[in-house]
Design an enzyme around this catalytic site. Structure first.
Site, PDB file in Angstrom:
ATOM      1  N   VAL A 245      -7.858  -5.203   1.613  1.00  0.00           N
ATOM      2  CA  VAL A 245      -7.235  -4.443   0.535  1.00  0.00           C
ATOM      3  C   VAL A 245      -6.540  -5.397  -0.437  1.00  0.00           C
ATOM      4  CG1 VAL A 245      -5.676  -2.550  -0.023  1.00  0.00           C
ATOM      5  CG2 VAL A 245      -6.781  -2.627   2.222  1.00  0.00           C
TER       6      VAL A 245
ATOM      7  N   ASP B 207      14.242   1.982  10.467  1.00  0.00           N
ATOM      8  CA  ASP B 207      13.227   1.360  11.297  1.00  0.00           C
ATOM      9  C   ASP B 207      12.526   2.421  12.135  1.00  0.00           C
ATOM     10  OD1 ASP B 207      12.046  -0.245  13.568  1.00  0.00           O
ATOM     11  OD2 ASP B 207      13.058  -1.873  12.490  1.00  0.00           O
TER      12      ASP B 207
ATOM     13  N   ILE C  13       0.831  -1.207   0.000  1.00  0.00           N
ATOM     14  CA  ILE C  13       0.000   0.000   0.000  1.00  0.00           C
ATOM     15  C   ILE C  13       0.866   1.258   0.000  1.00  0.00           C
ATOM     16  CG2 ILE C  13      -1.772   1.299   1.244  1.00  0.00           C
ATOM     17  CD1 ILE C  13      -2.744  -1.384   2.420  1.00  0.00           C
TER      18      ILE C  13
ATOM     19  N   TYR D 110      -1.631  -8.161  16.830  1.00  0.00           N
ATOM     20  CA  TYR D 110      -1.704  -7.233  15.703  1.00  0.00           C
ATOM     21  C   TYR D 110      -2.899  -6.301  15.854  1.00  0.00           C
ATOM     22  CZ  TYR D 110      -2.855  -5.446  11.087  1.00  0.00           C
ATOM     23  OH  TYR D 110      -3.192  -4.613  10.048  1.00  0.00           O
TER      24      TYR D 110
END
Length: 308
Positions: A171, A53, A13, A141
């Site tokens: 998605v 990161d 994405i 998550y």
């Protein structure tokens, strides 16, 4: 020319968001640790790429300097992996998000758009899923994505950091990795269909998902940059069964693939559909229906196979 930072910008994405912003002539900085992203996704774009990161707070502060907006997609995104690596999931998805929020706080007028998830709703049987429902996250998550939403609201309330959170449903689109151990159904089904291989469905295929095309997700992010300060569902607002999805892909590709069924996987949500009225009330409406989006996506994977 405005500057935008995209965390996780070499991913599926994120790379599409980078492409959209560059097409408007703006400066794009992409930071990605390449855990699930690929430099090939942004190789065709004139962007500043930093392999880094979001757990590096000083790096986030430096990269966000003078940015008008931050699109925050970097995360440990696999649900199964989050269960195996709970501590790491917290470090990336919570502490990393706090670093990004601090970077936005230090940059005057910088708006932060969080890529959140419909996983927050869990197995609540109520349909469609509406933003004010009681969250029932079932995995690290999902829990950390919910944490992120709350932290965005806190930074907005406490320090006037402009924020918005987008809860994506299913998605799909070009550049989604079909070879990942945690790959989504659409790229796997397309790849199998193009190779005339069997398509496997877990369960009876009657489970439903609210699929949304990646270009509409990009449009949702750009819209949220200008309007919206809360949590919004991003989806089409209607669902298709997994069996219907497989059959459509076989039809569009003219594939000789047949569908096989295996036992239902533990923990899979049976039905998912979004209530999209809240975001639409601000003026956002997706442009792609499922069929037109599948046609574009299949064309991409056909070209990818020709390269091999």
């Amino acid at each position: 020319m405005d500057k935008y930072l995209i965390t996780g910008g070499a991913g599926f994405i994120g790379s599409h968001i980078a492409e959209s912003i560059r097409s408007q002539g703006h400066k794009v900085v992409v930071v990605d640790n390449l855990r699930t992203g690929f430099t090939k996704n942004i190789a065709h774009l004139d962007v500043d790429f930093v392999e880094g990161d979001i757990r590096d707070k000083e790096l986030m502060l430096d990269l966000a300097s003078d940015a008008k907006g931050i699109f925050h997609l970097a995360a440990l995104v696999s649900v199964p992996e989050s269960l195996q690596k709970i501590s790491e999931c917290l470090q990336i998805n919570v502490e990393g998000t706090l670093n990004v929020l601090d970077a936005a706080r230090e940059t005057s007028g910088c708006k932060l758009i969080l890529s959140s998830s419909a996983a927050i709703y869990g197995n609540n049987p109520q349909l469609p899923k509406v933003e004010h429902m009681l969250p029932e996250p079932l995995t690290p998550y999902a829990m950390t994505k919910l944490d992120g939403e709350f932290y965005l609201r806190m930074y907005s309330d406490q320090w006037n950091v402009p924020t918005a959170s987008l809860r994506y449903f299913n998605v799909f689109g070009p550049r989604q990795n079909p070879d990942s151990a945690y790959a989504a159904a659409v790229p796997i089904f397309i790849q199998k269909a193009l190779l005339n291989e069997a398509i496997t469905i877990y369960g009876d295929g009657q489970q439903t998902r609210d699929f949304v095309y990646v270009k509409d997700v990009v449009a949702a992010n750009m819209f949220a940059l200008e309007k919206g300060t809360e949590v919004y569902n991003v989806a089409l607002g209607h669902s298709a069964t997994i069996l219907e999805l497989a059959e459509r892909i076989i039809s569009i590709t003219g594939s000789k693939s047949h569908i096989t069924f295996k036992p239902e996987r533990a923990g899979d949500v049976k039905h998912s559909q979004a209530d999209v009225a809240k975001f639409q009330s601000l003026g956002f409406v997706p442009k792609y229906d499922l069929n037109s989006a599948l046609v574009e996506t299949i064309a991409f994977y056909e070209q990818e196979l020709l390269k091999k």
